[in-house]
Design an enzyme around this catalytic site. Structure first.
Site, PDB file in Angstrom:
ATOM      1  N   HIS A 122       0.873  -1.176   0.000  1.00  0.00           N
ATOM      2  CA  HIS A 122       0.000   0.000   0.000  1.00  0.00           C
ATOM      3  C   HIS A 122       0.918   1.236   0.000  1.00  0.00           C
ATOM      4  O   HIS A 122       2.024   1.179   0.538  1.00  0.00           O
ATOM      5  CB  HIS A 122      -0.822  -0.057   1.292  1.00  0.00           C
ATOM      6  CG  HIS A 122      -1.916   0.945   1.419  1.00  0.00           C
ATOM      7  ND1 HIS A 122      -1.695   2.262   1.735  1.00  0.00           N
ATOM      8  CD2 HIS A 122      -3.263   0.816   1.291  1.00  0.00           C
ATOM      9  CE1 HIS A 122      -2.860   2.899   1.805  1.00  0.00           C
ATOM     10  NE2 HIS A 122      -3.825   2.044   1.536  1.00  0.00           N
ATOM     11  N   ASP A 199       3.070  -4.564   8.084  1.00  0.00           N
ATOM     12  CA  ASP A 199       1.829  -3.819   7.939  1.00  0.00           C
ATOM     13  C   ASP A 199       0.689  -4.833   8.046  1.00  0.00           C
ATOM     14  O   ASP A 199       0.436  -5.597   7.112  1.00  0.00           O
ATOM     15  CB  ASP A 199       1.838  -3.105   6.578  1.00  0.00           C
ATOM     16  CG  ASP A 199       0.482  -2.504   6.222  1.00  0.00           C
ATOM     17  OD1 ASP A 199      -0.487  -2.720   6.971  1.00  0.00           O
ATOM     18  OD2 ASP A 199       0.407  -1.831   5.178  1.00  0.00           O
ATOM     19  N   GLN A 202      -4.508  -5.491   6.871  1.00  0.00           N
ATOM     20  CA  GLN A 202      -5.478  -6.441   6.306  1.00  0.00           C
ATOM     21  C   GLN A 202      -5.426  -7.801   6.991  1.00  0.00           C
ATOM     22  O   GLN A 202      -6.182  -8.699   6.625  1.00  0.00           O
ATOM     23  CB  GLN A 202      -5.241  -6.616   4.802  1.00  0.00           C
ATOM     24  CG  GLN A 202      -5.448  -5.362   3.988  1.00  0.00           C
ATOM     25  CD  GLN A 202      -6.901  -4.885   3.984  1.00  0.00           C
ATOM     26  OE1 GLN A 202      -7.829  -5.639   4.251  1.00  0.00           O
ATOM     27  NE2 GLN A 202      -7.090  -3.601   3.686  1.00  0.00           N
ATOM     28  N   LYS A 225     -10.644  -1.210  10.392  1.00  0.00           N
ATOM     29  CA  LYS A 225     -10.818  -2.412   9.556  1.00  0.00           C
ATOM     30  C   LYS A 225     -11.157  -3.628  10.424  1.00  0.00           C
ATOM     31  O   LYS A 225     -11.364  -4.718   9.922  1.00  0.00           O
ATOM     32  CB  LYS A 225      -9.550  -2.676   8.739  1.00  0.00           C
ATOM     33  CG  LYS A 225      -9.270  -1.572   7.707  1.00  0.00           C
ATOM     34  CD  LYS A 225      -8.062  -1.890   6.873  1.00  0.00           C
ATOM     35  CE  LYS A 225      -7.456  -0.683   6.202  1.00  0.00           C
ATOM     36  NZ  LYS A 225      -8.167  -0.258   5.014  1.00  0.00           N
ATOM     37  N   CYS A 363      -4.716   2.167  -3.704  1.00  0.00           N
ATOM     38  CA  CYS A 363      -3.489   2.735  -3.114  1.00  0.00           C
ATOM     39  C   CYS A 363      -2.293   1.824  -3.338  1.00  0.00           C
ATOM     40  O   CYS A 363      -1.410   1.722  -2.467  1.00  0.00           O
ATOM     41  CB  CYS A 363      -3.659   3.015  -1.621  1.00  0.00           C
ATOM     42  SG  CYS A 363      -4.839   4.293  -1.289  1.00  0.00           S
TER      43      CYS A 363
HETATM   44  N1  PLP Z   1      -1.814  -0.829   4.585  1.00  0.00           N
HETATM   45  C1  PLP Z   1      -2.744  -1.631   4.066  1.00  0.00           C
HETATM   46  C2  PLP Z   1      -2.364  -3.021   3.637  1.00  0.00           C
HETATM   47  C3  PLP Z   1      -4.058  -1.180   3.928  1.00  0.00           C
HETATM   48  O1  PLP Z   1      -4.989  -1.981   3.408  1.00  0.00           O
HETATM   49  C4  PLP Z   1      -4.383   0.136   4.358  1.00  0.00           C
HETATM   50  C5  PLP Z   1      -5.730   0.667   4.167  1.00  0.00           C
HETATM   51  O2  PLP Z   1      -6.408   0.339   3.225  1.00  0.00           O
HETATM   52  C6  PLP Z   1      -3.374   0.915   4.908  1.00  0.00           C
HETATM   53  C7  PLP Z   1      -2.101   0.410   5.009  1.00  0.00           C
HETATM   54  C8  PLP Z   1      -3.645   2.290   5.413  1.00  0.00           C
HETATM   55  O3  PLP Z   1      -4.499   2.228   6.502  1.00  0.00           O
HETATM   56  P1  PLP Z   1      -5.078   3.561   7.167  1.00  0.00           P
HETATM   57  O4  PLP Z   1      -5.616   4.380   6.031  1.00  0.00           O
HETATM   58  O5  PLP Z   1      -6.135   3.075   8.085  1.00  0.00           O
HETATM   59  O6  PLP Z   1      -3.960   4.235   7.857  1.00  0.00           O
END
Ligand code: PLP
Length: 405
Positions: A122, A199, A202, A225, A363
């Site tokens: 992401h 990270d 998910q 999430k 993203c």
């Molecule tokens: N990393 C992953 C794998 C994600 O799916 C997301 C959000 O879709 C993020 C980071 C960013 O999360 P947040 O916008 O809640 O900070």
């Protein structure tokens, strides 16, 4: 066995009609819906507890502090962190990664050091590392993927060297649903002396996270999430790193003593929690953690996998259906395209039939570019989704495709 009807009754938003149709909410990877217990906790906090946390002499301040710190205890148990002070509250995954990249990254990286991220990341797990590399002269390297969307483990091992100082990858890809073998990958990175950030945005909604078993140096996720409120998240960091790291932001809460000449910092975790925190959402998030604990993450994942497998049985009968990302280890997400229709048109037309999916690059522009596509349609599942909804979604998709082709 989960009683899905009973669980659905806990989510008021799901009873809504969208475009006069029953809502089918398949955009859970972007954000999940929130059960009544979370909504009530939020209202109750403002109705009965609201006060600023820490250092208050009065009853409400003590109650707010207790409720806020209760979430830290639950988050510690949720991730199986060894020490309570390893749990840092953030605004979400993005802030957690930025904190580590700015504080740890900029402190340790030297010119020509290497930071590894993967092709599946992401933007939140790319850009903070680019900023850290730009500030220090370190170099960003990318772990490639196979055609099915799994990480190329051989290439990963070849990229690791004594120049590798930080490795950052997701536990589960938000764009493709690939589950990465993070435990092995962490071990390999640490064998060359690198520090690893996972990270888990998910993964947290689907798996029991055990940071001690993974031996992750840092692990981040967002509450929203995991059936929780937006604007709140957790960063786990090993105490030995957090203690060495300089503060990320300066302000109230994070200090021990301030003078114009010199400031000393608070103990962990408060050193990294400058300013009045998001108290209400922290307090409400305790209910999300109780919700997943009550139903059991294993049961939740099993149900979601059944929905995934059922959808993957039905979807190929849609003419021109093409799954994007077919790794053997996947969870909760189906990314796809249909013949030469545009993903955005499909998303709009599905919405007209009450089906909420996400469309676009998710993203993950570098990944989309690598795959030679602009974006995908992504359906993602949560505990409250049903097989009947999968059928409605597939029927709706068939209708859209007929109209567009
Ligand atoms: N990393 C992953 C794998 C994600 O799916 C997301 C959000 O879709 C993020 C980071 C960013 O999360 P947040 O916008 O809640 O900070």
């Amino acid at each position: 066995m989960l009683d899905i009807d009973k669980i659905r009754a806990e989510f008021p938003i799901l009873t809504q009609k969208i475009q006069k149709k029953d809502l089918v909410y398949f955009d859970n990877a972007a954000t999940s819906q929130k059960p009544k217990s979370v909504l009530s906790a939020l209202a109750h906090y403002y109705e009965a507890i609201n006060s600023n946390v820490h250092r208050g002499a009065h009853t409400l301040a003590a109650a707010a502090t207790e409720a806020f710190e209760q979430t830290r205890l639950l988050a510690q148990a949720f991730m199986n962190a060894e020490h309570l002070e390893e749990i840092i509250f953030t605004r979400g995954t993005t802030e957690g990664i930025n904190l580590v990249a700015a504080s740890y990254g900029r402190t340790v990286l030297r010119p020509k050091d290497e930071v590894l991220v993967s092709m599946l990341e992401h933007h939140s797990n790319i850009v903070p590392w680019q900023l850290a590399c730009q500030a220090t002269g370190a170099v960003l390297k990318v772990i490639p993927i196979h055609a099915d969307g799994s990480l190329d483990q051989e290439a990963y091992r070849n990229l690791l060297s004594n120049r590798t100082k930080i490795v950052a990858f997701n536990h589960v890809s938000n764009a493709l649903g690939t589950v990465n073998p993070v435990k092995d990958m962490i071990k390999e990175a640490q064998a060359v002396g690198a520090v690893v950030l996972v990270d888990g945005a998910q993964a947290a909604p689907h798996f029991r996270i055990n940071v001690q078993d993974l031996n992750a140096d840092f692990y981040v996720f967002s509450a929203h999430k995991v059936y929780g409120p937006t604007g709140f998240g957790v960063l786990y960091g090993k105490k030995k790193w957090l203690e060495q790291m300089p503060p990320y932001m300066g302000g109230g809460e994070m200090i021990k003593e301030v003078s114009f000449e010199r400031t000393t910092y608070n103990v962990l975790p408060y050193k990294f929690e400058a300013g009045t925190p998001n108290i209400a959402d922290a307090v409400a998030f305790a209910e999300s953690l109780r919700f997943v604990q009550q139903h059991g993450l294993e049961n939740i994942a099993k149900h979601e996998n059944e929905l995934h497998d059922y959808a993957m049985q039905l979807l190929p009968k849609v003419k021109g259906f093409r799954a994007i990302g077919t790794a053997a280890q996947k969870v909760g997400v189906i990314s796809f395209l249909v013949a030469n229709t545009h993903h955005f048109d499909l998303g709009m037309m599905l919405d007209a039939q009450g089906v909420a999916v996400r469309t676009g690059h998710h993203c993950t522009q570098p990944l989309m570019r690598h795959l030679g596509i602009e974006g995908t349609v992504r359906a993602s599942f949560a505990v409250y989704n049903t097989k009947r909804e999968v059928e409605v979604f597939v029927e709706a998709l068939e209708k859209c495709v007929k109209m567009l082709t």
